[in-house]
Design an enzyme around this catalytic site. Structure first.
Site, PDB file in Angstrom:
ATOM      1  N   GLY A  35       0.781  -1.238   0.000  1.00  0.00           N
ATOM      2  CA  GLY A  35       0.000   0.000   0.000  1.00  0.00           C
ATOM      3  C   GLY A  35       0.810   1.284   0.000  1.00  0.00           C
TER       4      GLY A  35
ATOM      5  N   GLY B  81       3.396   2.185  -2.099  1.00  0.00           N
ATOM      6  CA  GLY B  81       4.082   2.540  -3.346  1.00  0.00           C
ATOM      7  C   GLY B  81       3.539   3.809  -3.993  1.00  0.00           C
TER       8      GLY B  81
ATOM      9  CB  CYS C 119       0.589   1.507  -4.550  1.00  0.00           C
ATOM     10  SG  CYS C 119      -0.380   0.563  -3.417  1.00  0.00           S
TER      11      CYS C 119
HETATM   12  P1  5GP Z   1       7.733   3.222  -4.896  1.00  0.00           P
HETATM   13  O1  5GP Z   1       9.210   3.048  -4.688  1.00  0.00           O
HETATM   14  O2  5GP Z   1       7.443   3.724  -6.268  1.00  0.00           O
HETATM   15  O3  5GP Z   1       7.088   4.037  -3.832  1.00  0.00           O
HETATM   16  O4  5GP Z   1       7.080   1.779  -4.756  1.00  0.00           O
HETATM   17  C1  5GP Z   1       7.439   0.721  -5.598  1.00  0.00           C
HETATM   18  C2  5GP Z   1       6.661  -0.504  -5.208  1.00  0.00           C
HETATM   19  O5  5GP Z   1       5.248  -0.302  -5.328  1.00  0.00           O
HETATM   20  C3  5GP Z   1       6.906  -1.704  -6.084  1.00  0.00           C
HETATM   21  O6  5GP Z   1       8.161  -2.302  -5.875  1.00  0.00           O
HETATM   22  C4  5GP Z   1       5.725  -2.587  -5.759  1.00  0.00           C
HETATM   23  O7  5GP Z   1       5.912  -3.327  -4.583  1.00  0.00           O
HETATM   24  C5  5GP Z   1       4.621  -1.563  -5.505  1.00  0.00           C
HETATM   25  N1  5GP Z   1       3.727  -1.486  -6.680  1.00  0.00           N
HETATM   26  C6  5GP Z   1       4.058  -1.349  -7.983  1.00  0.00           C
HETATM   27  N2  5GP Z   1       2.958  -1.272  -8.762  1.00  0.00           N
HETATM   28  C7  5GP Z   1       1.905  -1.388  -7.927  1.00  0.00           C
HETATM   29  C8  5GP Z   1       0.496  -1.412  -8.151  1.00  0.00           C
HETATM   30  O8  5GP Z   1      -0.019  -1.263  -9.248  1.00  0.00           O
HETATM   31  N3  5GP Z   1      -0.270  -1.571  -7.040  1.00  0.00           N
HETATM   32  C9  5GP Z   1       0.267  -1.728  -5.797  1.00  0.00           C
HETATM   33  N4  5GP Z   1      -0.563  -1.922  -4.776  1.00  0.00           N
HETATM   34  N5  5GP Z   1       1.583  -1.677  -5.565  1.00  0.00           N
HETATM   35  C10 5GP Z   1       2.402  -1.524  -6.619  1.00  0.00           C
END
Ligand code: 5GP
Length: 344
Positions: A176, A178, A181
């Site tokens: 949750g 990301g 996300c």
């Molecule tokens: P960020 O570094 O961009 O904050 O988070 C990256 C992470 O977000 C990814 O490694 C993965 O675990 C998560 N993530 C990627 N795409 C999605 C998505 O479509 N939905 C959700 N719930 N999480 C995602």
């Protein structure tokens, strides 16, 4: 119904308290760490920062750059076997082949002898809480005994232990948080990332496993906070997206000349339409990711060096000579406000 009253914290809820330090220069800090693992007998030495297995981040082009600095890339799972076979042998030790349950073990079998030089296998599902997932990890561990297995995602200590006992060496922690996300809106599910890492790393370390904090880092300070919370590895999505080496096309705004790139969640409708059949789309229905246009950032290497420079800076503020010392030297202070936004 049950309610837990203890407050759980995100990176933005805390700052790291400075401490007396002997280190005056970032150069004195060593970010490389030598790892041995609970199940795999392999050893890995490198900077434990990983590119996310998103198709806008974990590309082969990104791996070539990130590997030069001994950081890890978890490739997205939509590469063909031919593409994986062409990955230069010299960088394979810093690259994880990602698989999901649906795709199964085929790609690993098909890689044949090429798999030998890859140390890491990353098993990635959006929801790591199913029994089927634990069983799949067991199967991968049985078949590929020597590999370092990264598996996730979960965000609670009990399930972290479960995945390690099933055969994972490193559990990806984060649901949750990301940047692309929307699970917290769609499903109302998740745990604030800093507390999730503190609780899950405690559980993992207790039984000889490790955690990779995944998601929620918006700046280098957040990466340091994740290490401060006892993460062994930190995975980055949005921070490493939008560069020449990521896969998306650069769009130029005709009026302003500003360059931007698409960035989307792997459970967004954009990704579902790109990779899955109609049946899968019906199964998924509610997308749990969003599509955003982000500013084009140029060279990935410059961004990586900036981020690592930030972590080195944290070390000099708190007296940590090595990345492993960050958590020992960390005291978090809870804050109401961490930034001065006068010029925003
Ligand atoms: P960020 O570094 O961009 O904050 O988070 C990256 C992470 O977000 C990814 O490694 C993965 O675990 C998560 N993530 C990627 N795409 C999605 C998505 O479509 N939905 C959700 N719930 N999480 C995602």
């Amino acid at each position: 119904m049950h309610i837990e009253n203890e407050i759980k914290y995100d990176f933005s809820d805390v700052l790291i308290k400075p401490k007396r330090s002997y280190y005056t220069s970032r150069k004195e800090v060593d970010l490389e760490r030598k790892f041995s693992f609970k199940w795999s007998s392999l050893v890995w030495k490198g900077i434990p920062v990983a590119a996310s297995n998103m198709d806008t981040v974990g590309t082969i082009g990104a791996a070539k750059v990130l590997s030069r600095h001994n950081t890890l890339t978890c490739l997205h799972k939509f590469h063909s076997v031919e593409e994986l076979r062409e990955i230069p042998t010299g960088i394979r030790k810093n690259v994880a082949i990602t698989i999901g349950i649906a795709e199964g073990l085929n790609i690993l079998y098909e890689l044949g002898d090429h798999l030998k030089q890859f140390k890491f296998i990353c098993i990635d599902v959006a929801n790591g809480y199913t029994e089927q997932f634990s069983d799949f990890i067991k199967q991968v561990r049985d078949e590929f005994e020597e590999k370092i297995i990264i598996a996730g995602n979960v965000c609670t200590p009990e399930m972290t232990e479960q995945l390690i006992l099933s055969g994972a060496d490193i559990v990806k922690v984060g649901i949750g948080g990301g940047s692309a996300c929307i699970t917290r809106n769609v499903a109302g599910v998740g745990i604030p990332q800093l507390s999730a890492v503190i609780d899950c790393s405690d559980a993992a370390h207790g039984i000889g496993g490790m955690v990779m904090s995944d998601g929620g880092c918006t700046c280098s300070g957040d990466i340091s906070k994740a290490f401060g919370a006892n993460a062994d590895f930190v995975m980055l999505g949005g921070l490493l997206a939008g560069h020449d080496e990521n896969s998306e096309k650069i769009t130029v705004d005709e009026e302003t000349g500003e360059k931007s790139v698409k960035f989307y969640g792997m459970a967004s409708s954009t990704a579902l339409e790109k990779y899955y059949s109609d049946n899968m789309k019906i199964d998924y229905k509610a997308s749990e990711g969003k599509l955003v246009n982000i500013t084009y950032k140029g060279s990935l290497e410059d961004t990586l060096l900036d981020l690592l420079g930030g972590v080195r800076s944290t070390c000099t503020y708190i007296g940590a000579k090595k990345i492993k010392d960050i958590s020992k030297c960390t005291t978090f202070v809870c804050v109401n406000n961490q930034l001065n936004n006068y010029f925003n």
